[in-house]
Structures are given as C-alpha cells and as structure tokens.
Motif scaffolding. Structure first.
Motif, short mmCIF file in Angstrom:
data_model
loop_
_atom_site.label_atom_id
_atom_site.label_comp_id
_atom_site.label_asym_id
_atom_site.label_seq_id
_atom_site.Cartn_x
_atom_site.Cartn_y
_atom_site.Cartn_z
N SER A 270 31.01 4.90 1.90
CA SER A 270 30.28 4.82 3.03
C SER A 270 29.74 3.38 3.49
CB SER A 270 29.01 5.84 2.49
OG SER A 270 28.30 5.26 1.70
N SER A 271 29.54 2.58 2.46
CA SER A 271 29.18 1.34 2.62
C SER A 271 30.17 0.10 3.09
CB SER A 271 27.94 0.77 1.82
OG SER A 271 28.84 0.52 0.56
N GLY A 272 31.65 0.82 2.56
CA GLY A 272 32.64 -0.30 2.82
C GLY A 272 32.76 -1.18 1.74
N MET A 273 32.29 -0.73 0.60
CA MET A 273 32.42 -2.04 -0.53
C MET A 273 33.00 -1.55 -1.82
SD MET A 273 30.95 -3.58 -3.33
CE MET A 273 29.18 -2.72 -3.76
N ILE A 274 33.91 -2.31 -2.18
CA ILE A 274 34.70 -2.55 -3.62
C ILE A 274 33.98 -3.68 -4.43
CG2 ILE A 274 36.85 -2.37 -4.82
CD1 ILE A 274 37.87 -1.01 -2.24
N LEU A 275 33.69 -3.47 -5.64
CA LEU A 275 33.53 -4.42 -6.60
C LEU A 275 34.42 -4.33 -8.00
CD1 LEU A 275 31.80 -7.02 -7.20
CD2 LEU A 275 30.28 -5.55 -8.38
N LEU B 212 36.11 -9.48 -7.89
CA LEU B 212 36.55 -9.71 -6.57
C LEU B 212 35.55 -8.60 -5.76
CD1 LEU B 212 38.37 -10.87 -4.37
CD2 LEU B 212 39.78 -8.73 -4.81
N GLU B 213 34.66 -9.08 -4.77
CA GLU B 213 34.09 -8.35 -3.99
C GLU B 213 34.92 -8.06 -2.76
OE1 GLU B 213 29.54 -8.36 -3.05
OE2 GLU B 213 30.32 -9.21 -1.52
N VAL B 214 34.83 -6.91 -2.38
CA VAL B 214 35.88 -6.49 -1.11
C VAL B 214 34.81 -5.81 -0.10
CG1 VAL B 214 37.58 -5.23 0.09
CG2 VAL B 214 37.98 -6.14 -2.29
N ARG B 215 34.46 -6.40 1.04
CA ARG B 215 33.71 -5.59 1.99
C ARG B 215 34.60 -5.40 3.34
NH1 ARG B 215 28.49 -4.65 0.76
NH2 ARG B 215 27.81 -6.30 -0.73
N VAL B 216 34.39 -3.81 3.75
CA VAL B 216 35.23 -3.54 4.89
C VAL B 216 34.20 -2.93 5.74
CG1 VAL B 216 36.79 -1.79 5.59
CG2 VAL B 216 37.13 -2.69 3.45
N THR B 217 34.20 -3.67 7.27
CA THR B 217 33.05 -3.54 8.13
C THR B 217 33.86 -2.93 9.32
OG1 THR B 217 33.21 -5.57 8.81
CG2 THR B 217 31.42 -5.10 7.40
N ALA B 218 33.42 -1.88 10.03
CA ALA B 218 33.96 -1.18 11.33
C ALA B 218 33.89 -2.46 12.49
CB ALA B 218 33.11 -0.02 11.85
N LYS B 219 35.10 -2.49 13.28
CA LYS B 219 35.09 -3.12 14.31
C LYS B 219 35.25 -2.26 15.43
CE LYS B 219 36.86 -7.23 14.57
NZ LYS B 219 35.91 -8.52 14.66
#
Length: 170
Positions: free
Chosen positions: A67-72, A97-104
C-alpha cells in the motif's frame, strides 16, 4: 634553505591532496548512492514482482508494504575483501536494501537505497594454547574510512539489473 623548505612543503601538500581521494582517508561518511528506474506497471504489481525477484535472489525481506510501496530487506552479504592488510578471512560487506515504489503518470518509479552498510570480521586467536574467537561489526557511519564504496555500487547495479529484466516491462 628556504627553497628546500618550499619544495618540502609543496611535496607534503601534493601527498595530502592525493591521499584525500583514498577511501582510507575518509573521515566523514558520504551519502550512499542509490539507483532508480521506471516501469510501466502499477504500484501493486511492481511491488509484487520486485518482492518475488528479491526472494529468488536470496534476500530476506523484513517489511513488504504494497500500500505504501515499500520493501525493506534484512542484512545481505555481498562482498568479501581479502586484499592486503585485511584479517585472515577478510572483511565481509553487508547491507540492507530499501526499495520505494511510487506511482507516476504512466507506471511507477522505483528507488533502491542501500542502508545500514557494515563490515563484519571474524578473528581467531591462539593465546597460550587457547583458541579464542572474536566477531566484530563496523558500521559505515562510525568507521567510514574502512569502506571501499565501489563494491556497494557494483552490488546495487547488479540488483538493479535483476529488477529491470525485460519480462515484466510490458
């Protein structure tokens, strides 16, 4: 005599300037470089695909929040430095590793950020016929001069290439 002092001062200045580029002379940590890419998929599908690929690559995942687009991820070993001057067995590089996925507008942007970089060493001492072991951890923020950041850049590039594979871009 003053010419000799000038030459000596000039040589010392050159040595100091050249040594400043060496990571052993780094007194303060520099920000760790991340990597990013874009995909044409929605956030949920992108998070699910990245999660699957990280697990296949051997990462342990601590947090996955679609939902927040985050993986740690948990700590991951990625390099053993056995160059001259290292302890027997070398120094093991680990990071999270921190992965942030954001909508474009069309798809998503993915940002990979290395966090909690550290070295781990293992020493074995034989003192008067007694075997002692010692494990030590060196966090990057405290001991920045011990780290060669090129190893981390190569690892991040490898992970980026793993995640940008052509199969799921369409």
């Amino acid at each position: 005599m003053t010419v000799w002092r000038g030459v000596l001062a000039g040589l010392m200045l050159i040595v100091l300037l050249c040594a400043g580029g060496c990571y052993h002379m780094r007194l303060m940590p520099v920000p760790l470089e991340g990597a990013s890419f874009e995909t044409g998929q929605p956030v949920g599908r992108t998070v699910a695909e990245i999660e699957k690929r990280l697990l296949q690559d051997g990462f342990l995942l601590e947090t996955v929040d679609a939902s927040s687009g985050m993986i740690l991820t948990g700590y991951r070993f990625f390099y053993n430095d056995t160059s001259t001057g290292q302890p027997a067995g070398g120094r093991d590089y680990h990071y999270r590793l921190e992965v942030r996925v954001t909508a474009k507008e069309k798809g998503t942007a993915v940002r990979l950020t290395p966090i909690d970089l550290e070295l781990r060493t293992f020493y074995v001492y034989d003192h008067e016929g007694k075997l002692d072991t010692l494990k030590k951890r060196y966090p990057y923020e405290v001991f920045p001069g011990m780290f060669e950041l090129e190893y981390l850049k190569k690892e991040l590039q490898r992970v980026k290439e793993l995640l940008v594979a052509e199969k799921w871009q369409g």
